[in-house]
Design an enzyme around this catalytic site. Structure first.
Site: not given
Ligand code: DON
Length: 578
Positions: A97, A362, A434
């Site tokens: 992360r 993501t 998440s």
């Molecule tokens: O880590 C997380 O929960 C967010 N940064 C995820 C963002 C995300 O899923 C964008 N996608 N569509």
């Protein structure tokens, strides 16, 4: 699960080869890779066909995904991985992360809240390359350099821009003007690359070649680290980059019906919330309910609300804050929470906030190989094109993961999520996520690998898709296709996909829900292994540019033959017709 998979088997026989999401699950004899970045699926599929294992395939796909969908993930971001190693039956997770720079302070963002979502101060120290390297060191079976080749090929020779890519870039093209390098590398004269355009990213190809040569520290020290520091005006310093470390963490474990759930611990909230919700729902016979009925939606939405209440109050990086994981995933806590369910009304919310869940930063990759190794990787740069900064001359798009921190109880992030001090900014801390890469085991072996993009909606997407298979015996594709809904406590509203009929909406409104329609919720990327049939199934989510890439190396089994099946040697004559 077994029954329905076999019913659909006959029609699925026509589906060999890489396919877009379809009405039937894609099948394979020797493995399955499913990803939300369809144009990158071939990279891992080729690795599996050449004898690489699931982890090799996932790494190759992860790098290729960053080239094909540079707006969704890549070298400037981070990732989580959940891995099952068939050789000893172990399960582990990797936390790569992004991390707050040493100079980051909560006060700065409280005073300048806009700077947490885009620009230099939104960038957290990237972890993707070190993450891929660590996975390779521990599990890889093919040379590191080979795993970079498909990504390099796509970046240097280009690939054809299809509708998803075109539409996504079109949505943000105007905003990319703020960053000339991103505009130069990702648009055509300031506009989205047209359909059929051959998208070449020569700088990115060079950076990938550098990573191929230098490995783990390619972005952490040396000329690229220098360029990253410069591009962020030293918001991320060379020292931050050099000090970054990935972490191996014990997975979150739960059990649901006859299955074992292996998922991501903090700094993700995904695994804990998933297990919390499954614990509560295990008290109900979901399979006997009408799928998608108001009673069903109400029970799950109430469960989601309670779990997200905990997310807002209790979650952050467990290296900085004592997240009460054991209590939250205990059956005793599930008893208390289950008792709060009111079949005729609401579990009440305390406040409301705006919600903007319209993004695509993501990607997810699920892989199971023929030996029973499995890996789920979710990788992110957070929102579309992350911070919007491309590091000049490198093709690296930097994340805006700082926005996943909480900067005040009433200030929601891009996903409408609020948080507590548990998730406050601090130097070297990881923002709460998440992302829910998850492996489901039966009798110790993987039978499902799953995950999704889309912020807080990831967790409820994974939950519903697993229930669709386990409780409703949907095949992989139907489980992924089924209309979804989402509740996250705050804002106090139920987000539903358009397919829900008017009668169900009316009953939900009568139960006190404020409804909000959203065209898509999540993108579940599901790989299934059926040990009875000794077959792999893929459910790729048509809500995104997803693909299921099957592996079929062995020849079709004849009645007299046996093939090696995961964990056992069995006759597959009935299950694998010619
Ligand atoms: O880590 C997380 O929960 C967010 N940064 C995820 C963002 C995300 O899923 C964008 N996608 N569509």
């Amino acid at each position: 699960m077994k029954k329905l998979i076999l019913i659909l088997f006959a029609s699925a026989l026509l589906c060999e080869g890489i396919q877009a999401a379809s009405f039937e699950p894609v099948w394979g004899r020797d493995g399955m890779l499913v990803t939300s970045v369809g144009p990158a699926a071939w990279a891992g599929q080729q690795v599996l066909e050449n004898g690489g294992n699931a982890v090799d395939a996932a790494i190759a796909t992860a790098f290729a995904a960053g080239v094909a969908h540079p707006f969704s993930s890549g070298l400037g971001g981070g990732m989580f991985a959940v891995v099952h190693d068939a050789s000893d039956g172990s399960n582990t997770t990797l936390d790569a992360r992004e991390t707050a720079p040493a100079a980051a302070t909560a006060e700065f963002y409280v005073k300048n809240p806009d700077s947490i979502r885009s620009g230099a101060r939104s960038v957290a120290v990237p972890g993707l390359v070190q993450g891929a390297w660590a996975l390779h060191q521990k599990y890889g079976s093919m040379p590191w350099k080979d795993l970079l080749e498909p990504a390099i090929k796509m970046a240097s020779e280009g690939y054809r821009v299809e509708i998803w890519h075109h539409n996504v870039v079109k949505r943000v093209a105007e905003r990319l003007k703020e960053n000339p390098e991103t505009q130069r590398t990702q648009t055509v004269d300031g506009m989205a690359p047209p359909l059929g355009w051959n998208h070449v990213q020569e700088d990115l190809a060079e950076t990938l070649r550098w990573i191929q040569k230098k490995g783990e520290k390619a972005l952490a020290v040396g000329p690229i680290a220098e360029k990253i520091a410069k591009a962020t005006d030293n918001a991320v310093t060379e020292l931050d980059l050099a000090r970054y470390k990935v972490k191996w963490r014990e997975p979150i474990r739960g059990s649901y019906r006859d299955y074992e759930i292996i998922s991501m611990p903090p700094p993700s909230s995904g695994g804990v919330l998933l297990v919390q919700m499954l614990n509560i729902l295990s008290r109900h016979d979901l399979g006997s309910m009408n799928h998608g009925s108001s009673e069903y939606v109400h029970l799950l939405a109430s469960t989601m609300k309670m779990a997200f209440e905990d997310r807002a109050e209790n979650f952050g990086d467990s290296d900085f804050y004592d997240v009460p994981v054991e209590r939250l995933i205990s059956m005793k806590y599930a008893d208390q929470q289950a008792a709060r369910f009111n079949p005729n009304g609401q579990v009440k919310a305390r406040a409301d906030h705006p919600q903007v869940p319209d993004d695509d930063g993501t990607t997810h990759i699920s892989v199971i190989d023929k030996n029973g190794n499995a890996i789920a990787i979710t990788q992110t740069i957070n929102t579309l094109f992350g911070s919007k900064i491309t590091v000049p001359g490198t093709g690296i798009v930097l994340n805006n993961e700082m926005d996943d921190f909480s900067i005040g109880p009433e200030l929601a992030n891009a996903w409408g999520a609020t948080g507590s001090m548990a998730n406050a900014v601090a130097p070297g801390k990881r923002p709460l996520s998440s992302m829910t890469p998850t492996i489901v085991l039966r009798d110790g072996s993987p039978v499902m690998v799953i995950g999704s993009p889309m912020g807080t909606l990831i967790i409820t997407t994974v939950l519903q898709t697993l229930i669709n298979v386990i409780d409703f015996e949907f095949d992989a594709q139907r489980a992924v296709n089924a209309a979804r809904f989402h509740h996250q406590w705050k804002p106090d509203r139920l987000t539903i996909e358009p397919e829900f009929p008017i009668e169900v909406r009316e009953r939900l409104q009568a139960l006190g829900y404020e409804l909000r329609e959203f065209s898509i919720i999540g993108a579940a990327e599901l790989a299934v292994f059926d040990p009875e049939a000794c077959m792999f199934w893929g459910g790729a989510d048509g809500r995104r540019d997803s693909k299921a890439a099957p592996v079929n190396i062995s020849k079709v089994a004849r009645p007299s033959e046996t093939v090696q099946c995961i964990g056992t040697r069995r006759n597959t004559a009935e299950a694998v017709p010619d």
